[in-house]
Design a protein around this motif. Structure first.
Motif, PDB file in Angstrom:
ATOM      1  N   ASP A 159      -6.348   2.350  23.482  1.00 21.22           N
ATOM      2  CA  ASP A 159      -5.505   1.682  24.474  1.00 21.22           C
ATOM      3  C   ASP A 159      -4.159   1.328  23.861  1.00 21.22           C
ATOM      4  O   ASP A 159      -3.948   1.437  22.647  1.00 21.22           O
ATOM      5  CB  ASP A 159      -6.200   0.418  25.003  1.00 21.22           C
ATOM      6  N   VAL A 160      -3.224   0.895  24.700  1.00 17.38           N
ATOM      7  CA  VAL A 160      -1.847   0.646  24.270  1.00 17.38           C
ATOM      8  C   VAL A 160      -1.777  -0.447  23.201  1.00 17.38           C
ATOM      9  O   VAL A 160      -1.051  -0.322  22.210  1.00 17.38           O
ATOM     10  CB  VAL A 160      -0.967   0.257  25.479  1.00 17.38           C
ATOM     11  N   ALA A 161      -2.559  -1.519  23.375  1.00 19.23           N
ATOM     12  CA  ALA A 161      -2.519  -2.632  22.420  1.00 19.23           C
ATOM     13  C   ALA A 161      -3.021  -2.203  21.039  1.00 19.23           C
ATOM     14  O   ALA A 161      -2.439  -2.571  20.010  1.00 19.23           O
ATOM     15  CB  ALA A 161      -3.357  -3.795  22.948  1.00 19.23           C
ATOM     16  N   THR A 162      -4.086  -1.430  21.014  1.00 22.51           N
ATOM     17  CA  THR A 162      -4.632  -0.956  19.741  1.00 22.51           C
ATOM     18  C   THR A 162      -3.647  -0.026  19.047  1.00 22.51           C
ATOM     19  O   THR A 162      -3.450  -0.104  17.826  1.00 22.51           O
ATOM     20  CB  THR A 162      -5.970  -0.223  19.970  1.00 22.51           C
ATOM     21  N   THR A 163      -3.025   0.840  19.821  1.00 25.12           N
ATOM     22  CA  THR A 163      -2.017   1.747  19.257  1.00 25.12           C
ATOM     23  C   THR A 163      -0.848   0.960  18.668  1.00 25.12           C
ATOM     24  O   THR A 163      -0.346   1.287  17.583  1.00 25.12           O
ATOM     25  CB  THR A 163      -1.495   2.712  20.337  1.00 25.12           C
ATOM     26  N   ALA A 164      -0.426  -0.087  19.372  1.00 24.06           N
ATOM     27  CA  ALA A 164       0.688  -0.914  18.893  1.00 24.06           C
ATOM     28  C   ALA A 164       0.328  -1.595  17.569  1.00 24.06           C
ATOM     29  O   ALA A 164       1.131  -1.594  16.626  1.00 24.06           O
ATOM     30  CB  ALA A 164       1.050  -1.952  19.943  1.00 24.06           C
ATOM     31  N   ARG A 165      -0.881  -2.166  17.492  1.00 27.17           N
ATOM     32  CA  ARG A 165      -1.306  -2.831  16.248  1.00 27.17           C
ATOM     33  C   ARG A 165      -1.416  -1.829  15.101  1.00 27.17           C
ATOM     34  O   ARG A 165      -0.994  -2.114  13.969  1.00 27.17           O
ATOM     35  CB  ARG A 165      -2.639  -3.543  16.465  1.00 27.17           C
ATOM     36  N   ALA A 166      -1.971  -0.664  15.388  1.00 28.92           N
ATOM     37  CA  ALA A 166      -2.112   0.364  14.352  1.00 28.92           C
ATOM     38  C   ALA A 166      -0.746   0.832  13.854  1.00 28.92           C
ATOM     39  O   ALA A 166      -0.566   1.098  12.657  1.00 28.92           O
ATOM     40  CB  ALA A 166      -2.910   1.550  14.894  1.00 28.92           C
ATOM     41  N   THR A 167       0.228   0.904  14.759  1.00 31.27           N
ATOM     42  CA  THR A 167       1.578   1.320  14.372  1.00 31.27           C
ATOM     43  C   THR A 167       2.215   0.306  13.432  1.00 31.27           C
ATOM     44  O   THR A 167       2.884   0.678  12.456  1.00 31.27           O
ATOM     45  CB  THR A 167       2.468   1.501  15.619  1.00 31.27           C
ATOM     46  N   VAL A 168       2.008  -0.982  13.693  1.00 32.89           N
ATOM     47  CA  VAL A 168       2.542  -2.029  12.810  1.00 32.89           C
ATOM     48  C   VAL A 168       1.902  -1.929  11.426  1.00 32.89           C
ATOM     49  O   VAL A 168       2.593  -2.059  10.401  1.00 32.89           O
ATOM     50  CB  VAL A 168       2.294  -3.424  13.422  1.00 32.89           C
ATOM     51  N   VAL A 169       0.589  -1.671  11.383  1.00 35.34           N
ATOM     52  CA  VAL A 169      -0.112  -1.532  10.094  1.00 35.34           C
ATOM     53  C   VAL A 169       0.419  -0.325   9.325  1.00 35.34           C
ATOM     54  O   VAL A 169       0.654  -0.400   8.115  1.00 35.34           O
ATOM     55  CB  VAL A 169      -1.634  -1.410  10.323  1.00 35.34           C
ATOM     56  N   VAL A 170       0.597   0.786  10.029  1.00 35.30           N
ATOM     57  CA  VAL A 170       1.165   1.983   9.390  1.00 35.30           C
ATOM     58  C   VAL A 170       2.567   1.679   8.856  1.00 35.30           C
ATOM     59  O   VAL A 170       2.923   2.078   7.741  1.00 35.30           O
ATOM     60  CB  VAL A 170       1.216   3.164  10.391  1.00 35.30           C
ATOM     61  N   GLY A 171       3.362   0.957   9.643  1.00 35.62           N
ATOM     62  CA  GLY A 171       4.694   0.573   9.199  1.00 35.62           C
ATOM     63  C   GLY A 171       4.657  -0.254   7.924  1.00 35.62           C
ATOM     64  O   GLY A 171       5.460  -0.041   7.009  1.00 35.62           O
ATOM     65  N   ALA A 172       3.705  -1.186   7.846  1.00 37.09           N
ATOM     66  CA  ALA A 172       3.577  -2.015   6.640  1.00 37.09           C
ATOM     67  C   ALA A 172       3.235  -1.161   5.422  1.00 37.09           C
ATOM     68  O   ALA A 172       3.798  -1.351   4.336  1.00 37.09           O
ATOM     69  CB  ALA A 172       2.503  -3.080   6.856  1.00 37.09           C
ATOM     70  N   ALA A 173       2.315  -0.206   5.604  1.00 38.35           N
ATOM     71  CA  ALA A 173       1.946   0.683   4.496  1.00 38.35           C
ATOM     72  C   ALA A 173       3.144   1.516   4.044  1.00 38.35           C
ATOM     73  O   ALA A 173       3.386   1.680   2.843  1.00 38.35           O
ATOM     74  CB  ALA A 173       0.795   1.591   4.923  1.00 38.35           C
ATOM     75  N   LEU A 174       3.907   2.019   5.009  1.00 36.09           N
ATOM     76  CA  LEU A 174       5.110   2.790   4.674  1.00 36.09           C
ATOM     77  C   LEU A 174       6.147   1.915   3.974  1.00 36.09           C
ATOM     78  O   LEU A 174       6.838   2.367   3.056  1.00 36.09           O
ATOM     79  CB  LEU A 174       5.717   3.410   5.938  1.00 36.09           C
ATOM     80  N   GLY A 175       6.257   0.656   4.403  1.00 35.46           N
ATOM     81  CA  GLY A 175       7.207  -0.259   3.783  1.00 35.46           C
ATOM     82  C   GLY A 175       6.925  -0.456   2.305  1.00 35.46           C
ATOM     83  O   GLY A 175       7.845  -0.446   1.480  1.00 35.46           O
ATOM     84  N   VAL A 176       5.654  -0.627   1.953  1.00 33.63           N
ATOM     85  CA  VAL A 176       5.274  -0.791   0.542  1.00 33.63           C
ATOM     86  C   VAL A 176       5.539   0.493  -0.225  1.00 33.63           C
ATOM     87  O   VAL A 176       6.139   0.493  -1.306  1.00 33.63           O
ATOM     88  CB  VAL A 176       3.785  -1.180   0.430  1.00 33.63           C
ATOM     89  N   LEU A 177       5.097   1.615   0.342  1.00 28.73           N
ATOM     90  CA  LEU A 177       5.203   2.909  -0.334  1.00 28.73           C
ATOM     91  C   LEU A 177       6.664   3.301  -0.568  1.00 28.73           C
ATOM     92  O   LEU A 177       7.050   3.698  -1.677  1.00 28.73           O
ATOM     93  CB  LEU A 177       4.499   3.968   0.525  1.00 28.73           C
ATOM     94  N   VAL A 178       7.476   3.164   0.467  1.00 22.04           N
ATOM     95  CA  VAL A 178       8.876   3.569   0.377  1.00 22.04           C
ATOM     96  C   VAL A 178       9.662   2.637  -0.548  1.00 22.04           C
ATOM     97  O   VAL A 178      10.511   3.088  -1.321  1.00 22.04           O
ATOM     98  CB  VAL A 178       9.522   3.607   1.777  1.00 22.04           C
ATOM     99  N   SER A 179       9.387   1.349  -0.519  1.00 26.05           N
ATOM    100  CA  SER A 179      10.128   0.392  -1.349  1.00 26.05           C
ATOM    101  C   SER A 179       9.880   0.610  -2.833  1.00 26.05           C
ATOM    102  O   SER A 179      10.765   0.376  -3.663  1.00 26.05           O
ATOM    103  CB  SER A 179       9.745  -1.042  -0.977  1.00 26.05           C
ATOM    104  N   ILE A 180       8.679   1.069  -3.183  1.00 28.37           N
ATOM    105  CA  ILE A 180       8.360   1.301  -4.597  1.00 28.37           C
ATOM    106  C   ILE A 180       8.774   2.692  -5.048  1.00 28.37           C
ATOM    107  O   ILE A 180       9.309   2.871  -6.139  1.00 28.37           O
ATOM    108  CB  ILE A 180       6.848   1.105  -4.855  1.00 28.37           C
ATOM    109  N   SER A 181       8.540   3.711  -4.194  1.00 28.91           N
ATOM    110  CA  SER A 181       8.720   5.091  -4.632  1.00 28.91           C
ATOM    111  C   SER A 181       9.822   5.858  -3.908  1.00 28.91           C
ATOM    112  O   SER A 181      10.201   6.946  -4.350  1.00 28.91           O
ATOM    113  CB  SER A 181       7.404   5.856  -4.445  1.00 28.91           C
TER     114      SER A 181
END
Length: 276
Positions: free
Chosen positions: A138-160
């Protein structure tokens, strides 16, 4: 005086980015570390602002073409920007120019390169296996998953400085299977601009930026991106992705080998002293 080798390197990376759409960090950061011997933290910081500058133009072009899905971009940024700020604070505590930071950047960079290579090789298989399952979210689950993916990318990109290209596109394809590829790519590029800018400014604040180097790389990369974009549809995509993935795996292996040698040398240097 402009070093022609830096210009050629920037052109080569820009050419591949234009042809494959893979983030320049996957190519530029390892190149700066392995070929030119630049400190990993300086290579990452310089490449982050380099990416922000190059992707800003692409973001404007996609915006004018209305090929950006802004809800996905905002959700990714809600996770990635705070995660990037926290990660930069931790790196600052470790001292970006110290040996602990060098090891951390090299190890995370190896992981990010292997993850990027896997996303290039197995993207089609991943999509075939999980697309139908993701379409039922559903839309809410997709939105939450997108924020989590964004957080993972934020850590990965900031370090590497790696992850905002192939990895981000693969994640968006899974989360938004109804969107055409052009909007997926446009959304990924639009999200990469604020993320790389924030992370780059964080590295700049700690002094881990080589401004003359970034300027020289831009001189070569901007024409390379334009030419690569022109030839993108004239080169077999599958073969190009496999060659690029193999290159990233080879580079990750070289970085890991270099880090292991450095660790063993450190242990060997201090072992006699501790034994006494």
């Amino acid at each position: 005086m402009i070093d022609p080798l830096y210009v050629v390197s920037g052109f080569g990376v820009g050419l591949l980015v234009g042809m494959t759409g893979v983030g320049g960090g996957s190519l530029m950061t390892p190149l700066l570390i392995l070929l030119f011997g630049i400190h990993p933290a300086t290579a990452v910081g310089t490449d982050l602002l380099f990416a922000a500058a190059t992707k800003a133009g692409g973001s404007v072009a996609h915006g004018l073409a209305r090929s950006i899905h802004w809800p996905a971009v905002i959700r990714l940024a809600c996770g990635s920007i705070p995660a990037s700020i926290v990660t930069l604070f931790v790196l600052w505590q470790l001292d970006l120019n110290g040996e602990s930071s060098r090891s951390l950047v090299n190890l995370v960079l190896c992981f990010a390169l292997l993850l990027t290579a896997a996303s290039l090789i197995f993207r089609k298989a991943i999509m075939e296996r999980y697309r139908s399952r993701m379409q039922r979210l559903d839309v809410a689950t997709t939105a939450r998953a997108t924020v989590v993916v964004g957080a993972a990318l934020g850590v990965l990109v900031s370090i590497s400085s790696v992850g905002a290209g192939a990895v981000g596109v693969t994640a968006l394809l899974l989360l938004y299977p109804q969107l055409p590829m052009t909007r997926i790519v446009g959304s990924d590029i639009a999200h990469a601009v604020p993320l790389t800018l924030v992370a780059g400014i964080g590295h700049w604040a700690t002094g881990a930026i080589d401004w003359p180097l970034m300027g020289v790389l831009l001189v070569g990369s901007l024409p390379g991106i334009l030419i690569g974009s022109y030839f993108a549809h004239r080169v077999p995509e599958a073969a190009l992705r496999l060659v690029l993935a193999a290159t990233l795996i080879l580079v990750a292996g070289n970085l890991a080998n270099r880090e292991l040698r450095s660790s063993f040398a450190y242990i060997a240097a201090f072992a006699p002293a501790s034994a006494r």
